[in-house]
Write an enzyme that holds these catalytic residues in place. Sequence first.
Site, PDB file in Angstrom:
ATOM      1  N   LYS A 136       0.836  -1.204   0.000  1.00 33.17           N
ATOM      2  CA  LYS A 136       0.000   0.000   0.000  1.00 33.17           C
ATOM      3  C   LYS A 136       0.871   1.254   0.000  1.00 33.17           C
ATOM      4  O   LYS A 136       0.662   2.174  -0.794  1.00 33.17           O
ATOM      5  CB  LYS A 136      -0.914  -0.022   1.233  1.00 33.17           C
ATOM      6  CG  LYS A 136      -1.799   1.178   1.339  1.00 33.17           C
ATOM      7  CD  LYS A 136      -2.609   1.164   2.613  1.00 33.17           C
ATOM      8  CE  LYS A 136      -2.801   2.585   3.090  1.00 33.17           C
ATOM      9  NZ  LYS A 136      -2.976   2.688   4.515  1.00 33.17           N
ATOM     10  N   ASP A 148      -6.868   1.105   0.703  1.00 37.19           N
ATOM     11  CA  ASP A 148      -6.932   1.348   2.147  1.00 37.19           C
ATOM     12  C   ASP A 148      -8.318   0.895   2.621  1.00 37.19           C
ATOM     13  O   ASP A 148      -9.089   0.306   1.859  1.00 37.19           O
ATOM     14  CB  ASP A 148      -6.653   2.823   2.473  1.00 37.19           C
ATOM     15  CG  ASP A 148      -7.760   3.720   1.972  1.00 37.19           C
ATOM     16  OD1 ASP A 148      -8.715   3.221   1.333  1.00 37.19           O
ATOM     17  OD2 ASP A 148      -7.693   4.922   2.213  1.00 37.19           O
TER      18      ASP A 148
END
Length: 217
Positions: free
Chosen positions: A128, A146
Amino acid sequence: MKRETKAQRAARVARILELLDREYGTDYRCYLNHETPWQLLIAVILSAQCTDARVNIVTADLFKKYDSLEKFAGASLEELEQDIRSIGFYHMKAKNIIACCRSLLADFGGEVPSELSELTSLAGVGRKTANVIRGNIYNIPSIVVDTHVKRISRKLGLTREEEPEKVEYDLMKVLPEDHWILWNIHIITLGRTICTARSPRCGQCFLKEVCPSAGMR
Ligand code: SF4
């Protein structure tokens, strides 16, 4: 949700993107304050399990005190822990930040790399975080998954997956590349204002006509 043909799904995705662009524009924006790539990297490491607003409060002073990679690399662990202690998991994050900055200096000439494998070799940097850097710094089409992106992409019927990496692959299949970076920006904005985790305001949502979860909890 009703089964969709590929063509129906493509048309629905195109409409979703059109509505998001119309509502939120197509400018790239980053919610974490930074002036340099390494500052963004540190801010993203700090942001795990923490709000962007809290990170921005902490980095306002932190980036003044440690105004170079060298200063972070040479920081005392105990002192850095104290500097970021209002952020969750500060012990681990301080350790990772120092190790990450040392590696940037030792292995990458003080530059933040753009390759996924190089980024994820850094302490505290997962997929991420790497995708945030690739998208925001290098403009490389990347989808950042997310909590908002996972939750709302599922609501919109674009994935059934739970694991962020699998969600990312599903989204890569349905979203055009020119919307990979924007998807995260738009969906975070939607998730913070209308499609909140606690009580989505479907009645006021500009996506309700194309959302299979409209009106459901
Ligand atoms: S219609 Fe409801 S569930 Fe769907 S995106 Fe909007 S707020 Fe979220």
